[in-house]
Scaffold this active site. Sequence first.
Site, short mmCIF file in Angstrom:
data_model
loop_
_atom_site.label_atom_id
_atom_site.label_comp_id
_atom_site.label_asym_id
_atom_site.label_seq_id
_atom_site.Cartn_x
_atom_site.Cartn_y
_atom_site.Cartn_z
CE1 TYR A 286 8.69 -17.37 -39.79
CE2 TYR A 286 10.15 -15.88 -40.95
CZ TYR A 286 8.92 -16.17 -40.43
OH TYR A 286 7.89 -15.26 -40.56
CE LYS B 259 4.87 -13.81 -24.07
NZ LYS B 259 4.29 -12.78 -23.21
CG ASP C 292 3.52 -10.03 -24.68
OD1 ASP C 292 4.65 -9.66 -24.29
OD2 ASP C 292 2.80 -10.79 -23.99
CG ASP D 237 8.63 -11.77 -41.15
OD1 ASP D 237 8.63 -10.71 -41.81
OD2 ASP D 237 8.27 -12.86 -41.61
CG ASP E 112 5.36 -6.97 -42.00
OD1 ASP E 112 6.58 -6.90 -42.22
OD2 ASP E 112 4.56 -7.52 -42.78
#
Length: 327
Positions: free
Chosen positions: A120, A168, A200, A224, A228
């Site tokens: 971002y 990651k 993951d 983010d 969710d």
Amino acid sequence: MTHEIAVIPGDGIGQEVTPAAVEVLEALDVDFSFTEAEAGDAVKEATGEALPDETYELAATADATLFGAAGKTAADVILPLREAVGSFVNIRPAKAYPGIDAVRPETDLVFLRENTEGVYSGHEDRLTEDVATLTRVTTQSASEQLAEFACEYAGPESDHDGFTIAHKANVMRETDGLFRDTVAEVAADNGVDTDEVLIDAFATKVCLDPTQFDVIVCPNLAGDVLSDLAAGLVGGLGLLPSANIGPDRGLFEPVHGTAPDIAGEGVANPAATIISAAMLLEYLEYDEEAAAVHAAVEETLADGPRTPDLGGEASTTDVTAAVIERL
Ligand code: GGG
């Protein structure tokens, strides 16, 4: 003492849930002065600017900001607003409430999301018709600032037992490698226990058994997306609040976006925004009032009216009135 609160509803259901949270704050015996300002798709259409200067200034100077939702112009609205309050961490609790039909009722997680960089960063380019690029930025300084916050939040003085670093780094060796190493080093220096998990693998593990995790410290996009995902475990995005914390001020917003499918119908769940308002109260050290709002929301979710996302037929105003009644 009067606290100046900036209120920025944004777009879509932000226009419905933000006034609901303001109503709850107004029902308390706390001296707030609310100033509303515009931002988002609608103001961009009208003026060409998604975030007017006066809105940015208001957030940069208010004691705290209550934000609703960003839509198509999210990158031009919520990212600069977080910058306006100097926020370096986005706290996103995801917990299942009694009485709610959750996929994983045992879920009780807190994401501490890096809030200034990663993918971002805003460094995106369209090089040709065929190729678009994005520069992912990770800095030691931002990772350290997040880690220091995480050490206080989840360290020996807290109710938590350290934290998990989600990354990651096996693929993004430089960026997530720097993130992981920096956060782990700060934690070790502060005597805070950490473990780590690949992002993951986390997505699968948290669905199978969320009790394996407690506080998760992660880069921006991962925070983010994974929060969710956690919303799906606890009954939906209508239940997840968040706090963007900076050194001197904070911005409080539901995790959800504008929900264009239900915007304008008056049936948006105000719980996430009202709980975000409770986090604002905690931030301003109104602990008793914050606890009262948390309790009123919990009671309402357990036995009060419910909006359609939770299987009910109630409106935003019905739920808000029920919360206020229980304060
Ligand atoms: N209230 C949160 C919101 O407007 N979410 C929409 C969105 O796209 N958010 C991106 C982010 O949280 O970074």
